[in-house]
Design an enzyme around this catalytic site. Sequence first.
Site, short mmCIF file in Angstrom:
data_model
loop_
_atom_site.label_atom_id
_atom_site.label_comp_id
_atom_site.label_asym_id
_atom_site.label_seq_id
_atom_site.Cartn_x
_atom_site.Cartn_y
_atom_site.Cartn_z
N CYS A 150 0.95 -1.20 -0.09
CA CYS A 150 0.09 0.12 0.07
C CYS A 150 0.95 1.19 -0.03
CB CYS A 150 -0.79 0.04 1.20
SG CYS A 150 -1.81 1.65 1.34
N HIS A 162 -6.24 3.40 0.04
CA HIS A 162 -6.08 3.53 1.49
C HIS A 162 -6.88 4.85 1.92
CE1 HIS A 162 -3.15 3.98 5.02
NE2 HIS A 162 -4.15 5.02 5.19
N HIS A 214 -8.19 8.38 2.09
CA HIS A 214 -7.75 9.47 1.95
C HIS A 214 -8.62 10.49 1.87
CE1 HIS A 214 -7.29 7.75 -1.73
NE2 HIS A 214 -7.24 9.03 -2.48
P1 5GP Z 1 -7.69 9.16 -5.47
O1 5GP Z 1 -7.41 8.77 -7.03
O2 5GP Z 1 -7.33 7.71 -5.14
O3 5GP Z 1 -8.88 9.79 -4.97
O4 5GP Z 1 -6.43 9.96 -5.01
C1 5GP Z 1 -4.99 9.34 -5.17
C2 5GP Z 1 -4.12 10.75 -4.91
O5 5GP Z 1 -2.89 10.12 -4.70
C3 5GP Z 1 -3.88 11.07 -6.56
O6 5GP Z 1 -4.38 12.69 -6.19
C4 5GP Z 1 -2.48 10.96 -6.62
O7 5GP Z 1 -2.01 12.11 -7.32
C5 5GP Z 1 -1.85 10.78 -5.34
N1 5GP Z 1 -0.88 10.20 -5.24
C6 5GP Z 1 -0.72 8.76 -5.86
N2 5GP Z 1 0.46 8.16 -5.64
C7 5GP Z 1 1.31 9.23 -4.71
C8 5GP Z 1 2.61 9.29 -4.17
O8 5GP Z 1 3.35 8.41 -4.28
N3 5GP Z 1 2.95 10.47 -3.42
C9 5GP Z 1 1.96 11.66 -3.44
N4 5GP Z 1 2.35 12.63 -2.90
N5 5GP Z 1 0.72 11.50 -3.95
C10 5GP Z 1 0.34 10.24 -4.65
ZN ZN Z 2 -2.65 1.47 3.47
#
Ligand code: 5GP
Ligand code: ZN
Length: 113
Positions: free
Chosen positions: A4, A97, A99
């Site tokens: 993760c 995870h 967020h």
């Molecule tokens: P989701 O699409 O799941 O709502 O958001 C995941 C977010 O995590 C995305 O905005 C993506 O840019 C961010 N993200 C993914 N991998 C990483 C990482 O390794 N570091 C950081 N700082 N952000 C990440």
């Molecule tokens: Zn996690």
Amino acid sequence: MADCIFCMIANHEIPSNVLYEDDKLIAFHDLSPQAPVHFLVIPKKHIESLDAVTPEDAELLGYIMCKIGELAAKAGIENGYRVVSNNGENAFQTVKHLHFHVLGNRPLLWPPG
Ligand code: 5GP
Ligand code: ZN
């Protein structure tokens, strides 16, 4: 949780631009910002999504919500911000995870896409 990426960030196994952390949560700037300020707030505990929370998590989630305003100010957000949590397939949750995105310092359209 092995494999993760956000657990790895919480454990400092991979680097991130940390805004704030304590024993319960970590806030770090998004790698692909969608606004002049865009950071993520996650529980350090691995919880896959809002579908996976249990009553035991109520205090933790309340703690996170209570902290977001302070973190938005710390990040330099002015004139309001949006808090978004994408959960599941239709919401395009890419990291499994839990967020909370916090976006600010530009006008944010409504309804979202
Ligand atoms: P989701 O699409 O799941 O709502 O958001 C995941 C977010 O995590 C995305 O905005 C993506 O840019 C961010 N993200 C993914 N991998 C990483 C990482 O390794 N570091 C950081 N700082 N952000 C990440
Ligand atoms: Zn996690």
